[in-house]
Write an enzyme that holds these catalytic residues in place. Structure first.
Site, PDB file in Angstrom:
ATOM      1  CG  ASP A 162      -3.644 -19.229 -16.092  1.00 27.85           C
ATOM      2  OD1 ASP A 162      -2.715 -19.206 -16.923  1.00 27.85           O
ATOM      3  OD2 ASP A 162      -4.843 -19.058 -16.394  1.00 27.85           O
TER       4      ASP A 162
ATOM      5  CG  HIS B 119       2.073 -15.381 -15.276  1.00 25.34           C
ATOM      6  ND1 HIS B 119       0.791 -15.460 -15.766  1.00 25.34           N
ATOM      7  CD2 HIS B 119       2.266 -14.079 -14.979  1.00 25.34           C
ATOM      8  CE1 HIS B 119       0.248 -14.264 -15.786  1.00 25.34           C
ATOM      9  NE2 HIS B 119       1.122 -13.407 -15.311  1.00 25.34           N
TER      10      HIS B 119
ATOM     11  CG  ASN C 143      -1.778   1.233   1.313  1.00 32.52           C
ATOM     12  OD1 ASN C 143      -1.888   1.988   0.366  1.00 32.52           O
ATOM     13  ND2 ASN C 143      -2.392   1.439   2.452  1.00 32.52           N
TER      14      ASN C 143
END
Length: 85
Positions: free
Chosen positions: A62, A58, A5
């Protein structure tokens, strides 16, 4: 999973880097006010916007799964009462 953040420092939007062994990181930008046209009424009004960016490894997550997660996250942020049901 990590949440980063920088919105509390006034950063509008950024892309966070995934650090192993995390599978994904959510970058949260600041909430800002903008004037937008309401598509239903045609009137202009002030809305609150917040940018988030999801970075995924990845090899683990996915991209389509990450996209579905963001859709669900967006729905919950826009209607927080859904979290109670």
């Amino acid at each position: 999973f990590t949440i980063s953040n920088l919105g509390m420092f006034g950063v509008k939007q950024f892309a966070a880097i995934v650090n192993p062994p995390q599978a994904a990181i959510l970058a949260v930008g600041t909430v800002r006010k903008e004037v937008r046209k309401d598509p239903e009424t045609g009137h202009f009004g002030e809305v609150s916007l917040m940018s988030v960016t999801l970075s995924c490894d990845h090899r683990v997550v996915d991209g389509a799964v990450g996209s579905k997660w963001l859709q669900h996250f967006k729905a919950l942020i826009e209607n927080p009462l859904q979290m109670l049901v």
